[in-house]
Design an enzyme around this catalytic site. Structure first.
Site, PDB file in Angstrom:
ATOM      1  N   GLU A  79       0.826  -1.216   0.000  1.00 58.33           N
ATOM      2  CA  GLU A  79       0.000   0.000   0.000  1.00 58.33           C
ATOM      3  C   GLU A  79       0.853   1.257   0.000  1.00 58.33           C
ATOM      4  O   GLU A  79       0.444   2.282  -0.515  1.00 58.33           O
ATOM      5  CB  GLU A  79      -0.939   0.013   1.214  1.00 58.33           C
ATOM      6  CG  GLU A  79      -2.157  -0.867   1.015  1.00 58.33           C
ATOM      7  CD  GLU A  79      -3.296  -0.562   1.977  1.00 58.33           C
ATOM      8  OE1 GLU A  79      -3.135   0.279   2.883  1.00 58.33           O
ATOM      9  OE2 GLU A  79      -4.356  -1.194   1.836  1.00 58.33           O
TER      10      GLU A  79
ATOM     11  N   LYS B 167     -13.116   1.088  -2.302  1.00 60.92           N
ATOM     12  CA  LYS B 167     -14.022   1.339  -1.174  1.00 60.92           C
ATOM     13  C   LYS B 167     -15.201   2.196  -1.635  1.00 60.92           C
ATOM     14  O   LYS B 167     -16.342   1.947  -1.294  1.00 60.92           O
ATOM     15  CB  LYS B 167     -13.291   2.108  -0.060  1.00 60.92           C
ATOM     16  CG  LYS B 167     -12.405   1.290   0.858  1.00 60.92           C
ATOM     17  CD  LYS B 167     -11.934   2.191   2.020  1.00 60.92           C
ATOM     18  CE  LYS B 167     -10.949   1.494   2.939  1.00 60.92           C
ATOM     19  NZ  LYS B 167     -10.492   2.309   4.063  1.00 60.92           N
TER      20      LYS B 167
ATOM     21  N   HIS C 292       9.434 -26.593   0.359  1.00 61.64           N
ATOM     22  CA  HIS C 292       8.737 -27.675  -0.335  1.00 61.64           C
ATOM     23  C   HIS C 292       7.607 -27.131  -1.206  1.00 61.64           C
ATOM     24  O   HIS C 292       6.685 -27.854  -1.556  1.00 61.64           O
ATOM     25  CB  HIS C 292       8.201 -28.677   0.694  1.00 61.64           C
ATOM     26  CG  HIS C 292       9.294 -29.208   1.572  1.00 61.64           C
ATOM     27  ND1 HIS C 292       9.995 -30.351   1.272  1.00 61.64           N
ATOM     28  CD2 HIS C 292       9.855 -28.695   2.696  1.00 61.64           C
ATOM     29  CE1 HIS C 292      10.912 -30.547   2.205  1.00 61.64           C
ATOM     30  NE2 HIS C 292      10.858 -29.549   3.075  1.00 61.64           N
TER      31      HIS C 292
HETATM   32  O1  PA5 Z   1      -3.242   1.181   5.736  1.00 61.39           O
HETATM   33  C1  PA5 Z   1      -4.358   1.603   5.507  1.00 61.39           C
HETATM   34  O2  PA5 Z   1      -4.619   2.821   5.510  1.00 61.39           O
HETATM   35  C2  PA5 Z   1      -5.514   0.658   5.242  1.00 61.39           C
HETATM   36  O3  PA5 Z   1      -5.103  -0.644   5.086  1.00 61.39           O
HETATM   37  C3  PA5 Z   1      -6.517   0.717   6.382  1.00 61.39           C
HETATM   38  O4  PA5 Z   1      -5.883   0.314   7.564  1.00 61.39           O
HETATM   39  C4  PA5 Z   1      -7.730  -0.170   6.124  1.00 61.39           C
HETATM   40  O5  PA5 Z   1      -8.300   0.155   4.896  1.00 61.39           O
HETATM   41  C5  PA5 Z   1      -8.761   0.001   7.220  1.00 61.39           C
HETATM   42  O6  PA5 Z   1      -9.101   1.340   7.352  1.00 61.39           O
HETATM   43  P1  PA5 Z   1      -9.783   1.936   8.637  1.00 61.39           P
HETATM   44  O7  PA5 Z   1      -8.853   1.763   9.800  1.00 61.39           O
HETATM   45  O8  PA5 Z   1     -10.036   3.361   8.337  1.00 61.39           O
HETATM   46  O9  PA5 Z   1     -11.054   1.161   8.850  1.00 61.39           O
END
Ligand code: PA5
Length: 475
Positions: free
Chosen positions: A301, A444, A330
């Site tokens: 990310e 989202k 393996h």
């Molecule tokens: O790293 C990030 O920003 C995302 O992976 C969020 O943690 C994930 O989408 C969950 O978001 P939130 O904590 O707002 O529910």
């Protein structure tokens, strides 16, 4: 806080180390290995990037130093409620779940949930981290809700998966314990001043912990996001932060050859530029299996970006892959050994497993089995790691090792910090924003639109007007 965390000799003994020998030509050959000069050529850029990081000071860098009050509050709450619950359930996803899982796997007994003695009065931990209906329903079926607390974690306070889980659970818990007793069964971790979850927490008068605004989800493991469930399950959260602070000290320098986070970022960057675009993390410690999962999200990310900071289309980012030694010898190692030269393998190794398991001597006349007798599983797993490392090196495959003297709170805290800072540095080298995630947001937003959330009508239209799928292509 435990005294040893402050003792210099113990800290040095527990210092995690980065062994990059097998990234260099002298060990893996000239065709794929780097020369020291290659790294030296990055020095100036790293110094500039270091200045940039200090100027912007991402929130995760403050966490080891800024949370003493909150840590005290979390520990007090966890101790006060010890014995009250059989189950602690985290409702969260992505950055609001993966760190929790990683810490639990690393620091608690491997069969913690099944082993009452190992739990020592602390609750079992469940982190569903998904909305698959079969799995979620099945989880609710096995929980005694009267003896369960749910930690709802969402920084944005509106993530569909987490809020759906919460709505389902709220109904079930209210039916079981009554509307007036909900408070004992929910702890909310969210942003203090935005999102719907904080509004709900206030309305319901739930106990609340806050996620600092300048710490993104995937960098939030050492905020209350990760610390609350860890403390409730008996993990020493002060040790985690002490370890992170120690690594922050080690990584203060802009000198590439002295800063493990920067050196590794530099090597990974050069490898990417040379076409090694797959980054495999392969612990030879089962306890770090989910750390590799956490890292996969951090890397993906943060670094998978379409645009650089100047708005150019770059479509950059190494693809992180998790593997596990010896299991994946393996399964995956054949590919790493003989497939395309497109990978860097990062091994994680622990020097002291904390237990030793001897292999008994049997079947003296069957040499193909009896040679194992008298050795230990410890010897076996570490020899397998060293053998794989050597075999990869002999074939010119880039690999490196992060060495943990032991797996404990202090070393895990160091590892979290090291990998986070490394991510920030490689983001600078790619000239991208490592702290946003526009790609995740788009998916989202389509979901919100389709399910009818206000403000997402346009995304709903786009989704509904998407091209029809050809039936010919579904066979
Ligand atoms: O790293 C990030 O920003 C995302 O992976 C969020 O943690 C994930 O989408 C969950 O978001 P939130 O904590 O707002 O529910």
């Amino acid at each position: 806080m435990e005294k040893r965390y402050m003792e210099q000799s113990w800290r040095e003994q527990m210092r995690i180390r980065l062994d990059v020998n097998n990234m260099f030509a002298e060990n893996i050959g000239k065709e794929h290995g780097f020369l020291k000069e290659d790294i030296d050529s990055l020095e100036k850029r790293v110094e500039e990037a270091h200045e940039n990081i200090l100027k912007n000071r991402p929130g995760f860098m403050e966490l080891p130093f800024s949370q003493s009050d909150i840590v005290k509050e979390i520990i007090e709450l966890a101790e006060k409620r010890k014995g009250k619950y059989d189950n602690f359930v985290v409702l969260g996803i992505g950055g609001s779940a993966l760190g929790n899982i990683a810490m639990q796997t690393a620091l608690n007994d491997p069969y913690y949930n099944y082993n009452e003695k190992a739990r020592n009065g602390y609750p079992r931990l469940f982190v569903p981290d998904n909305v698959d209906p079969v799995r979620f329903k099945s989880l609710l079926n096995i929980l005694d809700l009267k003896r369960t607390v749910f930690n709802v974690i969402s920084k944005s306070g509106g993530t569909a998966e987490t809020m759906s889980q919460y709505l389902i659970v709220r109904k079930a818990v209210a039916e079981e314990v009554g509307e007036d007793n909900l408070k004992d069964h929910f702890i909310i971790t969210t942003s203090q001043d935005s999102g719907y979850l904080i509004e709900i927490a206030r309305r319901e008068a739930f106990k609340t912990f806050y996620i600092p605004n300048n710490v993104g989800g995937r960098f939030s493991v050492l905020t209350p996001v990760g610390l609350v469930s860890a403390a409730f399950c008996g993990i020493d959260i002060e040790g985690l932060l002490a370890g992170a602070a120690y690594m922050a000290g080690i990584c203060e320098t802009a000198e590439l050859w002295k800063n493990p986070a920067y050196l590794n970022a530099g090597l990974m960057y050069l490898a990417y530029e040379e076409g090694k675009r797959l980054s495999v993390m392969m612990p030879y410690v089962h306890g770090l299996k989910d750390l590799a999962d956490w890292y996969r999200q951090l890397w993906a990310e943060s670094l998978g970006k379409e645009l650089d900071r100047d708005g150019n289309i770059v479509n950059v980012g190494p693809t992180p892959i998790k593997a596990l030694g010896a299991t994946d010898q393996h399964s995956q190692v054949q590919l790493y050994m003989e497939g395309a030269y497109d990978k860097v393998i990062t091994f994680l190794e622990v020097e002291d497993y904390g237990v030793e398991m001897e292999i008994p001597e049997f079947y003296e006349d069957i040499q193909g089995v009896s040679y194992l007798g008298g050795h230990t599983l410890n010897e076996l797993i570490i020899t397998e790691k060293r053998a794989t490392e050597l075999a990869l090196s002999m074939r010119g495959r880039l690999n490196e090792t992060i060495i943990l003297p032991e797996l404990n709170e202090f070393t895990l805290g160091q590892l979290f910090y090291l990998l986070e800072l490394q991510t920030a540095m490689i983001g600078e080298l790619f000239n991208i924003d490592a702290f946003n995630q526009p790609g995740v947001e788009l998916g989202k937003h389509y979901t919100y639109g389709v399910l009818g959330r206000e403000g997402y009508q346009e995304k709903r239209e786009e989704y509904l007007n998407r091209p029809e799928k050809s039936k010919d292509l579904i066979i």
